[in-house]
Design a protein around this motif. Structure first.
Motif, PDB file in Angstrom:
ATOM      1  N   GLU A  54     -31.424  57.203  51.886  1.00 50.48           N
ATOM      2  CA  GLU A  54     -32.463  56.192  51.642  1.00 50.48           C
ATOM      3  C   GLU A  54     -32.709  56.020  50.149  1.00 50.48           C
ATOM      4  O   GLU A  54     -32.855  54.903  49.658  1.00 50.48           O
ATOM      5  CB  GLU A  54     -33.792  56.632  52.271  1.00 50.48           C
ATOM      6  CG  GLU A  54     -33.847  56.538  53.778  1.00 50.48           C
ATOM      7  CD  GLU A  54     -35.203  57.003  54.306  1.00 50.48           C
ATOM      8  OE1 GLU A  54     -35.211  57.654  55.348  1.00 50.48           O
ATOM      9  OE2 GLU A  54     -36.248  56.717  53.649  1.00 50.48           O
ATOM     10  N   LEU A  55     -32.764  57.161  49.444  1.00 47.70           N
ATOM     11  CA  LEU A  55     -33.042  57.111  48.007  1.00 47.70           C
ATOM     12  C   LEU A  55     -31.925  56.379  47.263  1.00 47.70           C
ATOM     13  O   LEU A  55     -32.190  55.596  46.339  1.00 47.70           O
ATOM     14  CB  LEU A  55     -33.217  58.526  47.446  1.00 47.70           C
ATOM     15  CG  LEU A  55     -34.348  59.362  48.057  1.00 47.70           C
ATOM     16  CD1 LEU A  55     -34.352  60.771  47.474  1.00 47.70           C
ATOM     17  CD2 LEU A  55     -35.700  58.689  47.839  1.00 47.70           C
ATOM     18  N   VAL A  56     -30.666  56.617  47.662  1.00 41.85           N
ATOM     19  CA  VAL A  56     -29.533  55.938  47.009  1.00 41.85           C
ATOM     20  C   VAL A  56     -29.589  54.441  47.303  1.00 41.85           C
ATOM     21  O   VAL A  56     -29.388  53.608  46.412  1.00 41.85           O
ATOM     22  CB  VAL A  56     -28.187  56.527  47.480  1.00 41.85           C
ATOM     23  CG1 VAL A  56     -27.015  55.740  46.892  1.00 41.85           C
ATOM     24  CG2 VAL A  56     -28.072  58.005  47.100  1.00 41.85           C
ATOM     25  N   GLU A  57     -29.900  54.091  48.558  1.00 41.98           N
ATOM     26  CA  GLU A  57     -29.958  52.666  48.918  1.00 41.98           C
ATOM     27  C   GLU A  57     -31.052  51.941  48.135  1.00 41.98           C
ATOM     28  O   GLU A  57     -30.864  50.827  47.675  1.00 41.98           O
ATOM     29  CB  GLU A  57     -30.211  52.512  50.420  1.00 41.98           C
ATOM     30  CG  GLU A  57     -28.953  52.181  51.190  1.00 41.98           C
ATOM     31  CD  GLU A  57     -29.232  51.772  52.627  1.00 41.98           C
ATOM     32  OE1 GLU A  57     -29.969  52.504  53.307  1.00 41.98           O
ATOM     33  OE2 GLU A  57     -28.700  50.738  53.055  1.00 41.98           O
ATOM     34  N   LYS A  58     -32.204  52.599  47.983  1.00 41.58           N
ATOM     35  CA  LYS A  58     -33.344  51.948  47.323  1.00 41.58           C
ATOM     36  C   LYS A  58     -33.179  51.893  45.806  1.00 41.58           C
ATOM     37  O   LYS A  58     -33.568  50.916  45.170  1.00 41.58           O
ATOM     38  CB  LYS A  58     -34.646  52.674  47.684  1.00 41.58           C
ATOM     39  CG  LYS A  58     -35.064  52.434  49.132  1.00 41.58           C
ATOM     40  CD  LYS A  58     -36.259  53.295  49.508  1.00 41.58           C
ATOM     41  CE  LYS A  58     -36.678  53.029  50.944  1.00 41.58           C
ATOM     42  NZ  LYS A  58     -37.638  54.040  51.429  1.00 41.58           N
ATOM     43  N   SER A  59     -32.611  52.949  45.225  1.00 44.68           N
ATOM     44  CA  SER A  59     -32.521  53.011  43.756  1.00 44.68           C
ATOM     45  C   SER A  59     -31.200  52.477  43.225  1.00 44.68           C
ATOM     46  O   SER A  59     -31.112  52.041  42.073  1.00 44.68           O
ATOM     47  CB  SER A  59     -32.694  54.459  43.281  1.00 44.68           C
ATOM     48  OG  SER A  59     -31.561  55.238  43.647  1.00 44.68           O
ATOM     49  N   GLY A  60     -30.149  52.527  44.054  1.00 42.70           N
ATOM     50  CA  GLY A  60     -28.823  52.095  43.600  1.00 42.70           C
ATOM     51  C   GLY A  60     -28.184  53.067  42.622  1.00 42.70           C
ATOM     52  O   GLY A  60     -27.197  52.726  41.973  1.00 42.70           O
ATOM     53  N   ARG A  61     -28.709  54.275  42.547  1.00 40.56           N
ATOM     54  CA  ARG A  61     -28.176  55.244  41.586  1.00 40.56           C
ATOM     55  C   ARG A  61     -28.097  56.627  42.233  1.00 40.56           C
ATOM     56  O   ARG A  61     -28.900  56.959  43.101  1.00 40.56           O
ATOM     57  CB  ARG A  61     -29.065  55.326  40.349  1.00 40.56           C
ATOM     58  CG  ARG A  61     -29.097  54.044  39.538  1.00 40.56           C
ATOM     59  CD  ARG A  61     -30.068  54.173  38.376  1.00 40.56           C
ATOM     60  NE  ARG A  61     -31.366  54.620  38.860  1.00 40.56           N
ATOM     61  CZ  ARG A  61     -32.129  55.522  38.247  1.00 40.56           C
ATOM     62  NH1 ARG A  61     -31.727  56.077  37.133  1.00 40.56           N
ATOM     63  NH2 ARG A  61     -33.287  55.883  38.758  1.00 40.56           N
ATOM     64  N   PHE A  62     -27.141  57.401  41.769  1.00 40.23           N
ATOM     65  CA  PHE A  62     -27.031  58.782  42.266  1.00 40.23           C
ATOM     66  C   PHE A  62     -26.242  59.623  41.283  1.00 40.23           C
ATOM     67  O   PHE A  62     -25.550  59.102  40.404  1.00 40.23           O
ATOM     68  CB  PHE A  62     -26.345  58.804  43.650  1.00 40.23           C
ATOM     69  CG  PHE A  62     -24.922  58.305  43.653  1.00 40.23           C
ATOM     70  CD1 PHE A  62     -23.858  59.146  43.334  1.00 40.23           C
ATOM     71  CD2 PHE A  62     -24.634  56.986  43.987  1.00 40.23           C
ATOM     72  CE1 PHE A  62     -22.545  58.686  43.342  1.00 40.23           C
ATOM     73  CE2 PHE A  62     -23.314  56.514  44.001  1.00 40.23           C
ATOM     74  CZ  PHE A  62     -22.280  57.369  43.670  1.00 40.23           C
ATOM     75  N   ASN A  63     -26.394  60.926  41.432  1.00 38.28           N
ATOM     76  CA  ASN A  63     -25.510  61.878  40.769  1.00 38.28           C
ATOM     77  C   ASN A  63     -24.732  62.634  41.839  1.00 38.28           C
ATOM     78  O   ASN A  63     -25.266  62.932  42.916  1.00 38.28           O
ATOM     79  CB  ASN A  63     -26.297  62.890  39.930  1.00 38.28           C
ATOM     80  CG  ASN A  63     -26.742  62.316  38.594  1.00 38.28           C
ATOM     81  OD1 ASN A  63     -26.252  61.272  38.157  1.00 38.28           O
ATOM     82  ND2 ASN A  63     -27.676  62.994  37.947  1.00 38.28           N
ATOM     83  N   LEU A  64     -23.484  62.925  41.528  1.00 38.22           N
ATOM     84  CA  LEU A  64     -22.644  63.706  42.417  1.00 38.22           C
ATOM     85  C   LEU A  64     -22.258  64.973  41.665  1.00 38.22           C
ATOM     86  O   LEU A  64     -21.494  64.909  40.694  1.00 38.22           O
ATOM     87  CB  LEU A  64     -21.405  62.878  42.792  1.00 38.22           C
ATOM     88  CG  LEU A  64     -20.582  63.349  43.978  1.00 38.22           C
ATOM     89  CD1 LEU A  64     -21.400  63.282  45.264  1.00 38.22           C
ATOM     90  CD2 LEU A  64     -19.331  62.482  44.110  1.00 38.22           C
ATOM     91  N   SER A  65     -22.819  66.118  42.080  1.00 35.66           N
ATOM     92  CA  SER A  65     -22.489  67.402  41.459  1.00 35.66           C
ATOM     93  C   SER A  65     -21.387  68.048  42.276  1.00 35.66           C
ATOM     94  O   SER A  65     -21.506  68.193  43.498  1.00 35.66           O
ATOM     95  CB  SER A  65     -23.723  68.308  41.423  1.00 35.66           C
ATOM     96  OG  SER A  65     -24.757  67.713  40.654  1.00 35.66           O
ATOM     97  N   VAL A  66     -20.308  68.445  41.618  1.00 32.77           N
ATOM     98  CA  VAL A  66     -19.137  68.980  42.313  1.00 32.77           C
ATOM     99  C   VAL A  66     -19.314  70.488  42.502  1.00 32.77           C
ATOM    100  O   VAL A  66     -19.382  71.245  41.528  1.00 32.77           O
ATOM    101  CB  VAL A  66     -17.851  68.701  41.506  1.00 32.77           C
ATOM    102  CG1 VAL A  66     -16.626  69.211  42.269  1.00 32.77           C
ATOM    103  CG2 VAL A  66     -17.722  67.211  41.194  1.00 32.77           C
ATOM    104  N   LEU A  67     -19.402  70.935  43.760  1.00 34.01           N
ATOM    105  CA  LEU A  67     -19.570  72.362  44.040  1.00 34.01           C
ATOM    106  C   LEU A  67     -18.278  73.114  43.756  1.00 34.01           C
ATOM    107  O   LEU A  67     -17.182  72.637  44.069  1.00 34.01           O
ATOM    108  CB  LEU A  67     -20.002  72.565  45.487  1.00 34.01           C
ATOM    109  CG  LEU A  67     -21.467  72.166  45.734  1.00 34.01           C
ATOM    110  CD1 LEU A  67     -21.713  71.894  47.217  1.00 34.01           C
ATOM    111  CD2 LEU A  67     -22.419  73.244  45.222  1.00 34.01           C
ATOM    112  N   SER A  68     -18.410  74.283  43.142  1.00 32.73           N
ATOM    113  CA  SER A  68     -17.244  75.092  42.787  1.00 32.73           C
ATOM    114  C   SER A  68     -17.168  76.327  43.676  1.00 32.73           C
ATOM    115  O   SER A  68     -18.071  76.588  44.483  1.00 32.73           O
ATOM    116  CB  SER A  68     -17.345  75.536  41.321  1.00 32.73           C
ATOM    117  OG  SER A  68     -18.288  76.589  41.195  1.00 32.73           O
ATOM    118  N   GLU A  69     -16.097  77.078  43.502  1.00 37.25           N
ATOM    119  CA  GLU A  69     -15.931  78.303  44.291  1.00 37.25           C
ATOM    120  C   GLU A  69     -16.969  79.359  43.905  1.00 37.25           C
ATOM    121  O   GLU A  69     -17.104  80.366  44.598  1.00 37.25           O
ATOM    122  CB  GLU A  69     -14.504  78.836  44.116  1.00 37.25           C
ATOM    123  CG  GLU A  69     -13.464  77.921  44.747  1.00 37.25           C
ATOM    124  CD  GLU A  69     -12.049  78.459  44.669  1.00 37.25           C
ATOM    125  OE1 GLU A  69     -11.851  79.534  44.056  1.00 37.25           O
ATOM    126  OE2 GLU A  69     -11.141  77.791  45.209  1.00 37.25           O
TER     127      GLU A  69
END
Ligand code: FE
Length: 205
Positions: A54-69
């Protein structure tokens, strides 16, 4: 047709974060991929039931943090096994900072983050597919990215070793929760990670 072919697809794991009107949210997804390089674009597919969707749809913005081992199970539990509708996942979460777009990214157990601005939103029924331009990105560590297979074999806790009882039970393939009983109700929802009955496998304990 062998449906197990789907299991041969490999996936990364990510913390998707967004915010709208002062409310921050984050969830675990395994659907981040680069889709074009000129210009640089990524896509994410997010289950509609996720508050962060919902937050991405409303704001049009996001961060994608890449999980590591280096990510621990608590990171998956924190962002994956509870809903942002019920709790503020950032109220007391230390391993995060805000990037130039004002959104949180995750600094612990991650090796990079990318900031996206949504260009296209496609309704796929259960999920929304977002296609986004990349505004910013940083490498955070040299640790290898965690795959879904790595999570299953190395991060998710192993079931406790107890004497075999011979009882039939159902084990959640996502978090390991065990439901004891011959039959699992069709509408059963895992009390830990909220995944449905279709994510359980029959086991003998
Ligand atoms: Fe579960």
């Amino acid at each position: 047709m062998d449906k197990k072919a789907m299991y041969k697809l490999s996936y990364g794991l990510f913390v998707l974060t967004s915010a709208f009107e002062g409310r921050d949210g984050g969830c675990i997804i395994n659907t981040g991929i680069q889709v074009t390089s000129e210009p640089n674009r990524i896509s994410i597919a997010v289950n509609k039931s996720n508050f962060t969707r919902e937050l991405v749809e409303k704001s049009g913005r996001f961060n994608l943090s890449v999980l590591s081992e280096a990510a621990d199970f608590d990171t998956f539990r924190h962002f994956g096994f509870q809903s942002g509708r019920d709790v503020d996942k950032f109220a007391s979460y230390a391993a995060c900072e805000r990037s130039a777009n004002g959104l949180y990214y995750i600094t612990g157990g991650t090796n990079a983050f990318l900031s996206g601005s949504v260009e296209q939103t496609i309704d796929l029924g259960s999920h929304i597919l977002f296609i986004a331009g990349v505004d910013d990105m940083e490498v955070l560590s040299a640790d290898p990215s965690a795959t879904y297979a790595y999570y299953q074999s190395e991060i998710k806790p192993k079931p406790a070793q107890q004497p075999a009882t011979g009882k039939t039970a159902w084990r959640c393939k996502v978090c390991g929760y065990v439901y004891e009983g011959e039959e699992l109700p069709a509408d059963f929802i895992c009390p830990l990670c909220k995944h449905p009955a279709s994510d359980f496998e029959k086991v003998v304990i």
